[in-house]
Design a protein around this motif. Structure first.
Motif, short mmCIF file in Angstrom:
data_model
loop_
_atom_site.label_atom_id
_atom_site.label_comp_id
_atom_site.label_asym_id
_atom_site.label_seq_id
_atom_site.Cartn_x
_atom_site.Cartn_y
_atom_site.Cartn_z
N PRO A 149 0.84 -1.21 0.00
CA PRO A 149 0.00 0.00 0.00
C PRO A 149 0.88 1.26 0.00
O PRO A 149 1.91 1.30 0.68
CB PRO A 149 -0.82 -0.15 1.29
CG PRO A 149 -0.02 -1.07 2.14
CD PRO A 149 0.73 -1.99 1.26
N GLN A 150 0.49 2.21 -0.75
CA GLN A 150 1.22 3.48 -0.85
C GLN A 150 0.29 4.62 -0.53
O GLN A 150 -0.91 4.57 -0.84
CB GLN A 150 1.79 3.64 -2.25
CG GLN A 150 2.82 2.58 -2.62
CD GLN A 150 3.37 2.75 -4.05
OE1 GLN A 150 3.01 3.72 -4.74
NE2 GLN A 150 4.24 1.85 -4.47
N VAL A 151 0.93 5.69 -0.01
CA VAL A 151 0.15 6.87 0.37
C VAL A 151 0.53 8.00 -0.60
O VAL A 151 1.71 8.32 -0.78
CB VAL A 151 0.44 7.29 1.82
CG1 VAL A 151 -0.37 8.53 2.19
CG2 VAL A 151 0.11 6.15 2.76
N TYR A 152 -0.43 8.62 -1.19
CA TYR A 152 -0.21 9.73 -2.13
C TYR A 152 -0.70 11.00 -1.47
O TYR A 152 -1.81 11.03 -0.91
CB TYR A 152 -0.98 9.48 -3.43
CG TYR A 152 -0.45 8.25 -4.21
CD1 TYR A 152 0.62 8.41 -5.08
CD2 TYR A 152 -1.03 7.00 -4.04
CE1 TYR A 152 1.09 7.31 -5.78
CE2 TYR A 152 -0.57 5.91 -4.72
CZ TYR A 152 0.50 6.07 -5.61
OH TYR A 152 0.96 4.99 -6.30
N ALA A 153 0.15 12.04 -1.66
CA ALA A 153 -0.25 13.35 -1.09
C ALA A 153 -1.25 13.99 -2.02
O ALA A 153 -1.11 13.97 -3.24
CB ALA A 153 0.99 14.25 -0.93
#
Length: 539
Positions: A534-538
């Protein structure tokens, strides 16, 4: 005689009371439905047939014994003199055996047996007859001597005292010495009665004395054989009075009644309910049966008698008293008279209740009710005694014979009484017989003004207790039924489960592998790319 039970009550076809041979006389269950005359004919036929068969068997056995004896001694020809003496002895022994067999199988109630008995009595009782000869002659002289030739009362009394002293000194037993007060009274009445018959009375008196003496020596015989002797004596005396002395039928009947009274008063204690029979056992069975049926009501028997009417109640009490009083009588004719009086009271009670003459269909149920309510002592013994030693003409015809036949039918009905006879269910009948409960009595709607409040309250309490008892029995019965239903339901469920398990047996499989190790054995897993992270995008 078959008894039929209908809804309206107990009914016996009047034709069933008659002799089944069709002679027109009344039959009797003790005689297998025959009248006295036809029963004796059938009995003698069967007896003669049995005697003939036994005689043929004895002769055959005798011949076989002689043949076996002759064959076993055929080789002993040398000893002719000894054999001749032995053969003579054997012939004498054979004659003695044949004579013994003839005596053993001869009919006890016929002329041959009578002659044998008379010869036996002459040999054994010669001394006793010589001793009693003077007494018999004295009695005959007293009977038939004119009054002006009789001795004075003082001389007569002195003579009787001397005779009693002589009889007391006699060593051998005598029937006359053991006579009771009633026997003495009957003897005096018999003597007075014979005076009216003049010369035939002498023959009657002599025959009665000889018969009593013969019966004294026949006590070892069975009661049936003694009964045959008595019936033969009645028949012979009646025929002699009619044919030889030309006595009218009315006077013959009176004479036979007096003869029966005289001889049966003396023989009563020897022939009534003897130890050699099962009469006493039958009495106890009938008494126990009647006690167990104490709960039977008049309504169950369809008895057309209303005991609330004072006159009817008195008639019922009198009928019960008469049937109970039968046991106290010693003469068969007197016992029959008690039955007749009881039956007439029953007819009067029915007539008062219905305001019309009673019918035969009403009489039998009421007689059964009277017997159940009175429970007469030694009922079977009295019936058998009347059957064996009563003058047969009284049992075959007339109202005495009709009432006696109905009494026999009533006893037979009581012995075979069942639920259907009383129009009851088998369950209720069994409960009443076991004493678990009793039929509910109908409450009297109109109490007499003289009845106190305590009696009324007592009857109300009894009815209440009866209702509570019925409710309790009903609850107990329902509880037991529920218990049986639960047990049956449990057994049914258990059986169904067992059937399913047997049809679909349970298979235990191995434990499942962990999810992480599902592909652990798959070698190609190394070529797969790594899982996405899982990745977090601003924003």
């Amino acid at each position: 005689m078959s008894l039929k039970s209908e809804r309206r009550g107990i009914h016996v076809d009047q034709s069933e009371l008659l002799c089944k041979k069709g002679c027109g006389y009344y039959g009797n269950p003790a005689w297998q439905g025959f009248c006295s005359k036809c029963w004796r004919e059938e009995y003698h036929k069967a007896r003669q047939k049995q005697i003939q068969e036994d005689w043929e068997l004895a002769e055959r056995l005798q011949r076989e014994e002689e043949e076996a004896f002759a064959s076993s001694h055929s080789t002993q020809g040398a000893q002719s003199l000894t054999f001749s003496k032995f053969e003579e002895k054997k012939t004498n022994e054979k004659t003695r055996k044949v004579t013994t067999v003839k005596k053993f199988f001869s009919a006890s109630s016929r002329t041959g047996a009578k002659k044998v008995a008379q010869e036996k009595n002459l040999k054994q009782g010669q001394l006793g007859r010589e001793r009693n000869a003077d007494n018999i002659l004295r009695d005959l002289k007293e009977i038939f001597t004119p009054s002006w030739e009789l001795a004075s009362p003082t001389e007569v009394l002195a003579g009787k005292l001397r005779a009693e002293i002589q009889e007391a000194k006699a060593p051998s037993p005598s029937i006359h010495r053991q006579a009771s007060i009633e026997t003495d009274r009957v003897s005096k009445e018999f003597i007075e009665f014979l005076k009216t018959y003049h010369k035939p009375g002498q023959d009657i008196y002599k025959q009665c004395k000889m018969f009593l003496e013969a019966m004294h020596h026949k006590r070892e015989l069975s009661i049936e054989e003694q009964s045959e002797c008595a019936q033969d004596f009645y028949q012979n005396v009646a025929e002699k009075l009619q044919t030889r002395w030309k006595v009218s039928p009315e006077r013959v009947e009176k004479a036979m009644d007096q003869i029966e009274k005289y001889i049966m008063t003396r023989l009563y204690k020897y022939v009534f309910c003897p130890e050699t029979t099962d009469d006493e056992k039958k009495d106890l069975v009938v008494q126990k049966r009647i006690r167990a049926l104490h709960w039977v009501t008049p309504q169950m028997l369809c008895v057309p008698v209303n005991e609330e009417i004072p006159e009817v109640s008195d008639m019922v009490v009198k009928a019960i008293t008469d049937i109970i009083e039968m046991d106290s009588k010693r003469v068969p004719r007197d016992k029959l008279a008690c039955i007749t009086k009881c039956s007439k009271h029953i007819f009067n009670a029915i007539k008062i209740t219905k305001n019309e003459p009673a019918s035969a269909d009403d009489f039998l149920p009421t007689l059964i009710y009277i017997v159940l309510k009175g429970n007469p002592p030694r009922l079977q013994s009295n019936i058998q005694y009347i059957t064996r030693f009563c003058n047969p003409s009284r049992l075959m015809t007339g109202e005495d014979g009709y009432y006696f036949t109905n009494l026999c039918c009533a006893v037979a009905f009581i012995e075979k009484l069942d639920a259907q006879s009383l129009n009851l269910s088998q369950e209720d009948f069994d409960r009443y017989m076991s004493g678990q409960t009793s039929p509910k009595k109908q409450e009297s709607e109109n109490w007499s003004p003289d009845v106190c409040l305590g009696v009324k309250q007592m009857y109300k309490n009894l009815d209440l207790l009866s209702q509570l008892n019925e409710r309790q029995e009903r609850i107990v019965s329902e509880a037991k039924k529920l218990e049986r239903d639960l047990i049956d339901w449990t057994d049914g469920i258990t059986k169904e489960v067992q059937d399913i398990v047997e049809k679909y047996p349970l298979e235990i499989k191995p434990k499942n592998q962990a999810l992480a190790a599902i592909d652990s054995e798959n070698v190609e897993n190394d070529k797969l790319p790594p899982p996405l992270q899982p990745q977090v995008y601003a924003g």
